[in-house]
Design a protein around this motif. Sequence first.
Motif, PDB file in Angstrom:
ATOM      1  N   TRP A 160     -77.287-108.767 -26.567  1.00  9.74           N
ATOM      2  CA  TRP A 160     -78.474-108.485 -27.241  1.00  9.74           C
ATOM      3  C   TRP A 160     -77.901-107.899 -28.792  1.00  9.74           C
ATOM      4  O   TRP A 160     -78.379-107.943 -30.023  1.00  9.74           O
ATOM      5  N   LEU A 161     -76.758-107.129 -28.619  1.00  8.49           N
ATOM      6  CA  LEU A 161     -76.060-106.876 -30.115  1.00  8.49           C
ATOM      7  C   LEU A 161     -75.923-107.902 -30.914  1.00  8.49           C
ATOM      8  O   LEU A 161     -75.929-107.957 -32.203  1.00  8.49           O
ATOM      9  N   HIS A 162     -75.178-109.058 -30.394  1.00 10.57           N
ATOM     10  CA  HIS A 162     -75.036-110.194 -30.960  1.00 10.57           C
ATOM     11  C   HIS A 162     -76.085-110.847 -31.661  1.00 10.57           C
ATOM     12  O   HIS A 162     -76.385-111.418 -32.746  1.00 10.57           O
ATOM     13  N   LEU A 163     -77.241-110.793 -30.839  1.00 14.08           N
ATOM     14  CA  LEU A 163     -78.583-111.395 -31.171  1.00 14.08           C
ATOM     15  C   LEU A 163     -79.058-110.586 -32.506  1.00 14.08           C
ATOM     16  O   LEU A 163     -79.455-111.095 -33.387  1.00 14.08           O
ATOM     17  N   GLY A 164     -78.866-109.257 -32.255  1.00  6.76           N
ATOM     18  CA  GLY A 164     -79.434-108.617 -33.496  1.00  6.76           C
ATOM     19  C   GLY A 164     -78.684-108.634 -34.617  1.00  6.76           C
ATOM     20  O   GLY A 164     -79.292-108.764 -35.654  1.00  6.76           O
ATOM     21  N   GLY A 165     -77.279-108.926 -34.593  1.00  7.70           N
ATOM     22  CA  GLY A 165     -76.729-108.887 -35.800  1.00  7.70           C
ATOM     23  C   GLY A 165     -76.846-110.109 -36.299  1.00  7.70           C
ATOM     24  O   GLY A 165     -77.010-110.522 -37.570  1.00  7.70           O
ATOM     25  N   ALA A 166     -77.103-111.472 -35.535  1.00  5.77           N
ATOM     26  CA  ALA A 166     -77.588-112.563 -36.159  1.00  5.77           C
ATOM     27  C   ALA A 166     -78.838-112.676 -36.941  1.00  5.77           C
ATOM     28  O   ALA A 166     -78.971-112.921 -38.123  1.00  5.77           O
ATOM     29  N   PHE A 167     -79.885-111.900 -36.345  1.00  4.35           N
ATOM     30  CA  PHE A 167     -81.189-111.750 -37.277  1.00  4.35           C
ATOM     31  C   PHE A 167     -81.178-110.914 -38.114  1.00  4.35           C
ATOM     32  O   PHE A 167     -81.952-110.988 -39.204  1.00  4.35           O
ATOM     33  N   ALA A 168     -80.489-109.659 -38.062  1.00  8.98           N
ATOM     34  CA  ALA A 168     -80.316-108.775 -38.892  1.00  8.98           C
ATOM     35  C   ALA A 168     -79.522-109.434 -40.330  1.00  8.98           C
ATOM     36  O   ALA A 168     -80.024-109.256 -41.607  1.00  8.98           O
ATOM     37  N   GLY A 169     -78.719-110.057 -40.026  1.00  5.64           N
ATOM     38  CA  GLY A 169     -77.906-110.674 -41.017  1.00  5.64           C
ATOM     39  C   GLY A 169     -78.568-111.723 -42.035  1.00  5.64           C
ATOM     40  O   GLY A 169     -78.645-111.883 -43.232  1.00  5.64           O
ATOM     41  N   GLY A 170     -79.056-112.747 -41.167  1.00  7.73           N
ATOM     42  CA  GLY A 170     -79.877-113.842 -41.816  1.00  7.73           C
ATOM     43  C   GLY A 170     -81.021-113.248 -42.304  1.00  7.73           C
ATOM     44  O   GLY A 170     -81.472-113.566 -43.644  1.00  7.73           O
ATOM     45  N   GLY A 171     -81.759-112.104 -41.788  1.00  4.29           N
ATOM     46  CA  GLY A 171     -83.176-111.532 -42.468  1.00  4.29           C
ATOM     47  C   GLY A 171     -82.703-110.911 -43.567  1.00  4.29           C
ATOM     48  O   GLY A 171     -83.595-111.160 -44.689  1.00  4.29           O
ATOM     49  N   VAL A 172     -81.638-110.108 -43.688  1.00  5.04           N
ATOM     50  CA  VAL A 172     -81.400-109.278 -44.839  1.00  5.04           C
ATOM     51  C   VAL A 172     -81.231-110.603 -46.138  1.00  5.04           C
ATOM     52  O   VAL A 172     -81.779-110.155 -47.287  1.00  5.04           O
ATOM     53  N   LEU A 173     -80.287-111.396 -45.887  1.00  2.00           N
ATOM     54  CA  LEU A 173     -80.117-112.366 -47.105  1.00  2.00           C
ATOM     55  C   LEU A 173     -81.316-113.095 -47.549  1.00  2.00           C
ATOM     56  O   LEU A 173     -81.607-113.557 -48.311  1.00  2.00           O
ATOM     57  N   LEU A 174     -82.153-113.437 -46.243  1.00  4.65           N
ATOM     58  CA  LEU A 174     -83.233-114.334 -46.834  1.00  4.65           C
ATOM     59  C   LEU A 174     -84.333-113.458 -47.472  1.00  4.65           C
ATOM     60  O   LEU A 174     -84.881-114.047 -48.444  1.00  4.65           O
ATOM     61  N   ALA A 175     -84.188-112.021 -47.254  1.00  8.03           N
ATOM     62  CA  ALA A 175     -85.242-111.198 -48.098  1.00  8.03           C
ATOM     63  C   ALA A 175     -84.792-111.217 -49.661  1.00  8.03           C
ATOM     64  O   ALA A 175     -85.353-111.166 -50.523  1.00  8.03           O
ATOM     65  N   VAL A 176     -83.303-111.185 -49.576  1.00  9.30           N
ATOM     66  CA  VAL A 176     -82.701-111.293 -50.905  1.00  9.30           C
ATOM     67  C   VAL A 176     -83.019-112.479 -51.728  1.00  9.30           C
ATOM     68  O   VAL A 176     -83.323-112.436 -52.962  1.00  9.30           O
ATOM     69  N   VAL A 177     -82.859-113.747 -50.875  1.00  7.34           N
ATOM     70  CA  VAL A 177     -83.316-114.775 -51.585  1.00  7.34           C
ATOM     71  C   VAL A 177     -84.872-115.037 -51.938  1.00  7.34           C
ATOM     72  O   VAL A 177     -85.059-115.479 -53.132  1.00  7.34           O
ATOM     73  N   ILE A 178     -85.485-114.463 -51.021  1.00  5.89           N
ATOM     74  CA  ILE A 178     -86.890-114.600 -51.624  1.00  5.89           C
ATOM     75  C   ILE A 178     -87.227-113.527 -52.678  1.00  5.89           C
ATOM     76  O   ILE A 178     -88.013-113.787 -53.757  1.00  5.89           O
ATOM     77  N   LEU A 179     -86.591-112.424 -52.734  1.00  8.06           N
ATOM     78  CA  LEU A 179     -86.769-111.387 -53.805  1.00  8.06           C
ATOM     79  C   LEU A 179     -86.407-111.796 -55.136  1.00  8.06           C
ATOM     80  O   LEU A 179     -87.095-111.452 -56.087  1.00  8.06           O
ATOM     81  N   THR A 180     -85.034-112.365 -54.980  1.00  8.41           N
ATOM     82  CA  THR A 180     -84.651-112.929 -56.251  1.00  8.41           C
ATOM     83  C   THR A 180     -84.905-114.163 -56.537  1.00  8.41           C
ATOM     84  O   THR A 180     -84.408-114.796 -57.681  1.00  8.41           O
TER      85      THR A 180
END
Length: 263
Positions: A160-180
């Motif tokens: 679950w920590l690996h799944l959490g890392g995947a979605f946290a990592g992708g989610g953070v940069l996706l938010a950056v892409v949207i905001l910028t």
Amino acid sequence: MSNNTKPKANPPMTLFLAIYLFFLGLIVGSFFNVVGLRIPIKLSVVSPPSQCPKCGMRLKPRDMMPVASYLLSRGRCRQCGKRISPVYPLGESITGILFVWIYLTFGNSWNTVIGLLLVSMSVILTVSDLKYMLLPNRILLFFAPLFIMLRCLFPAGSIWLHLGGAFAGGGVLLAVVILTRGGMGLGDVKLLFLLGWILGLPNLIPAFILACFFGSLIGGLLMLFKVVKRKQPIPFGPFLLLGALLSFAYGDAMIDLYRSILM
């Protein structure tokens, strides 16, 4: 999550394997250069055969010895005399050094296998991103199933920590892409999603912090010395990969140090 545990090794065998992995890294590093330069522009990695990019001379075996050919020819084509990019021997050397580093860090463990794959992907994607500012889906999709399988079989803690890392990592940069509004490419989002899966939580956190630190530092120096212009885009993929490699090897130690400072 403990990434740093390694079995006790036999010193002569360790030395033998380290030397073997260094030369293996030189050899495959040469191929990684070809993959990173050809795949983004949709060329085959086997055809046409390797040739001088300036005059088109087909390279012979003596021209393709990792690092040695570059040094013997003094970095120039035998036919036209034009300079050969130092990217080739640099990529070969770095691959060999990183292979040895991973083995000496993790020893005879499955983390060494994962680490060698991470180094391989990092070298290919760094060449591609620096040359074309692209992180090709074909390369990510080649490595993704391997990392998914290995982490399912040998998780660093809970899956679950690996799944959490995947979605946290992708989610953070996706938010950056949207905001910028496209200030960062979707290739970086996919890459950090995969790196998040490999590293898991909380080791993804120091990886991302290190990537931002090195990206800001090197980007600032490049602008200071006018190598790039102020608003010129700089590939972020190599910094994500550098942060991931450091966190893969030392993430637990960095987190423990941070906790000791706070406590």
